[in-house]
Design a protein around this motif. Structure first.
Motif, short mmCIF file in Angstrom:
data_model
loop_
_atom_site.label_atom_id
_atom_site.label_comp_id
_atom_site.label_asym_id
_atom_site.label_seq_id
_atom_site.Cartn_x
_atom_site.Cartn_y
_atom_site.Cartn_z
N ILE A 1 13.57 -10.19 -10.82
CA ILE A 1 13.49 -8.92 -10.10
C ILE A 1 12.03 -8.70 -9.70
O ILE A 1 11.13 -8.73 -10.55
CB ILE A 1 13.96 -7.74 -10.97
CG1 ILE A 1 15.45 -7.88 -11.30
CG2 ILE A 1 13.71 -6.43 -10.25
CD1 ILE A 1 16.36 -7.77 -10.09
N PHE A 2 11.78 -8.51 -8.39
CA PHE A 2 10.44 -8.28 -7.86
C PHE A 2 10.32 -6.84 -7.37
O PHE A 2 11.30 -6.23 -6.93
CB PHE A 2 10.16 -9.21 -6.67
CG PHE A 2 9.94 -10.65 -7.02
CD1 PHE A 2 8.67 -11.21 -7.03
CD2 PHE A 2 11.02 -11.47 -7.34
CE1 PHE A 2 8.48 -12.53 -7.35
CE2 PHE A 2 10.84 -12.80 -7.66
CZ PHE A 2 9.57 -13.34 -7.66
N LEU A 3 9.09 -6.32 -7.42
CA LEU A 3 8.76 -5.01 -6.85
C LEU A 3 7.60 -5.19 -5.86
O LEU A 3 6.46 -4.84 -6.16
CB LEU A 3 8.38 -4.01 -7.94
CG LEU A 3 9.47 -3.66 -8.94
CD1 LEU A 3 8.90 -2.77 -10.04
CD2 LEU A 3 10.64 -2.96 -8.24
N PRO A 4 7.85 -5.75 -4.68
CA PRO A 4 6.76 -6.01 -3.73
C PRO A 4 6.20 -4.72 -3.14
O PRO A 4 6.92 -3.77 -2.84
CB PRO A 4 7.44 -6.86 -2.65
CG PRO A 4 8.89 -6.52 -2.74
CD PRO A 4 9.16 -6.21 -4.18
N MET A 5 4.87 -4.71 -2.98
CA MET A 5 4.15 -3.55 -2.44
C MET A 5 3.07 -4.03 -1.48
O MET A 5 2.45 -5.07 -1.71
CB MET A 5 3.52 -2.73 -3.57
CG MET A 5 4.50 -2.13 -4.54
SD MET A 5 3.67 -1.39 -5.98
CE MET A 5 3.40 -2.85 -6.98
N THR A 6 2.83 -3.29 -0.42
CA THR A 6 1.74 -3.57 0.51
C THR A 6 1.02 -2.27 0.86
O THR A 6 1.60 -1.18 0.77
CB THR A 6 2.24 -4.22 1.81
OG1 THR A 6 3.03 -3.26 2.55
CG2 THR A 6 3.09 -5.45 1.53
N TYR A 7 -0.24 -2.40 1.27
CA TYR A 7 -0.97 -1.25 1.81
C TYR A 7 -1.89 -1.75 2.93
O TYR A 7 -2.28 -2.91 2.96
CB TYR A 7 -1.77 -0.52 0.72
CG TYR A 7 -3.02 -1.25 0.27
CD1 TYR A 7 -4.26 -1.02 0.87
CD2 TYR A 7 -2.98 -2.18 -0.77
CE1 TYR A 7 -5.40 -1.69 0.47
CE2 TYR A 7 -4.12 -2.84 -1.19
CZ TYR A 7 -5.32 -2.59 -0.57
OH TYR A 7 -6.46 -3.25 -0.97
N ASN A 8 -2.21 -0.85 3.85
CA ASN A 8 -3.06 -1.21 5.00
C ASN A 8 -3.81 0.02 5.48
O ASN A 8 -3.20 0.99 5.94
CB ASN A 8 -2.20 -1.78 6.14
CG ASN A 8 -3.04 -2.43 7.22
OD1 ASN A 8 -4.18 -2.05 7.44
ND2 ASN A 8 -2.48 -3.41 7.91
N TYR A 9 -5.14 -0.03 5.36
CA TYR A 9 -6.01 1.04 5.84
C TYR A 9 -7.09 0.42 6.73
O TYR A 9 -8.28 0.42 6.39
CB TYR A 9 -6.63 1.81 4.68
CG TYR A 9 -5.63 2.64 3.91
CD1 TYR A 9 -5.34 3.94 4.31
CD2 TYR A 9 -4.97 2.12 2.81
CE1 TYR A 9 -4.42 4.72 3.61
CE2 TYR A 9 -4.04 2.88 2.10
CZ TYR A 9 -3.77 4.17 2.52
OH TYR A 9 -2.84 4.93 1.84
#
Length: 316
Positions: free
Chosen positions: A151-159
């Motif tokens: 089970i994966f919990l992928p996260m991304t952010y971009n500023y």
């Protein structure tokens, strides 16, 4: 004449007075207020739609394949099938199904019991749902394989110039000597300037219980610096390059001693060609030079690893 003039004047006054009495006064004009109709906006319900389809063929190869007991054409040959979907503007869904073989043209590898040819060695299915926000996204992925699930919990952010991604996971291992494990792969910080990016990469595995008895390892943490960018691009064709330096690897063995450290150098060359506005063909080659430092583990000779990929994708 004076009498006649007086008579006409009297008749004129009398006719005016009679007209005032006979003619009614004009009714006042009443203006009606304009009717304002309220406009109710009806939004269409989100529709699940296919956004992309694609395939990719990946071939992995190690040096000294015969001597090390590996398949000499491809230690692993992967065929991936991918489908992307979207629900409205906020949700996306991804499906990846992969089949894996090994491939060899010789039948005398060390410890080989299969002989030449291609042999099925595994499969993988990934199902992922992602919720997109203004500057970041959160997802959930299930992975199923022959001997383990995750089970994966992928996260991304971009500023703008600063971005990053994280993929923490928990593996449920179904092998007799295996142990469940915590896993994290991430580029926590990516700095972008024009077509160039500088990133810090981390990959870590921590086995539960007594550790991984198969490989005699309790934990393994990898650190890399990555520099990548676009070398050339026009309306239909682009070329990219990337250099990765693995400057540290911390391996703890079951006996508490430090395992072998790999300070590898990695080069990746990639290219993409837009056949049409929707259809893209892409390829890459990755070369790794593995430089081992023994520490308290078993000595290993330096070697290399190669990976070739070729794929296509169609965006709707």
């Amino acid at each position: 004449m004076k009498k006649l003039a007086l008579l006409l004047a009297a008749l004129s006054v009398a006719s005016v007075s009679y007209a005032k009495e006979v003619m009614p006064e004009a009714a006042p004009v009443v203006e009606e207020a304009p009717v304002v109709e309220e406009v109710v906006e009806v939004k269409a319900a989100p529709v699940l739609r296919v956004t992309s389809v694609g395939q990719e063929l990946v071939v992995e190869n190690k040096s000294n394949a015969n001597k090390g007991g590996y398949a000499d054409v491809g230690e692993a040959v992967h065929l991936k099938n991918m489908v992307g979907l979207a629900l409205g503007d906020k949700w996306t869904f991804d499906l990846m199904a992969r089949k894996t073989w090994d491939a060899s043209i010789d039948d005398h590898e060390a410890g080989d019991t299969k002989g030449a040819g291609m042999h099925s060695v595994g499969h993988r299915i990934d199902l992922q749902a992602t919720r997109h926000f203004e500057n970041f996204s959160l997802g959930l992925r299930w992975r199923g394989e022959k001997n383990q699930d995750a089970i994966f919990l992928p996260m991304t952010y971009n500023y703008g110039m600063v971005s990053g991604w994280f993929e923490p996971a928990y593996y449920f291992v179904n092998e007799s000597k295996g142990q469940d494990k915590f896993y994290l792969e991430a580029e926590p910080v990516v700095l972008s300037y024009g077509p160039v990016q500088l990133a810090y990469y981390f990959e870590g595995t921590k086995w539960t219980g007594d550790g991984n008895a198969t490989d005699d390892v309790k934990s393994d943490y990898v650190h890399q610096a990555r520099l990548r960018g676009t070398v050339y691009s026009n309306d239909t064709f682009s070329v990219g390059a990337e250099y990765r330096y693995q400057f540290a690897q911390d391996v703890e063995m079951l006996n508490g001693k430090d395992g072998v450290e790999n300070n590898r150098h990695i080069a990746v060359l990639s290219a993409a060609y837009n056949v049409t506005e929707n259809l893209t063909v892409d390829t890459y080659y990755q070369y790794e030079f593995n430089k081992y430092e023994q520490h308290e583990g078993t000595a290993m000779d330096d070697d290399y690893y190669g990976e070739f990929g070729l794929g296509w994708s169609y965006n709707f």
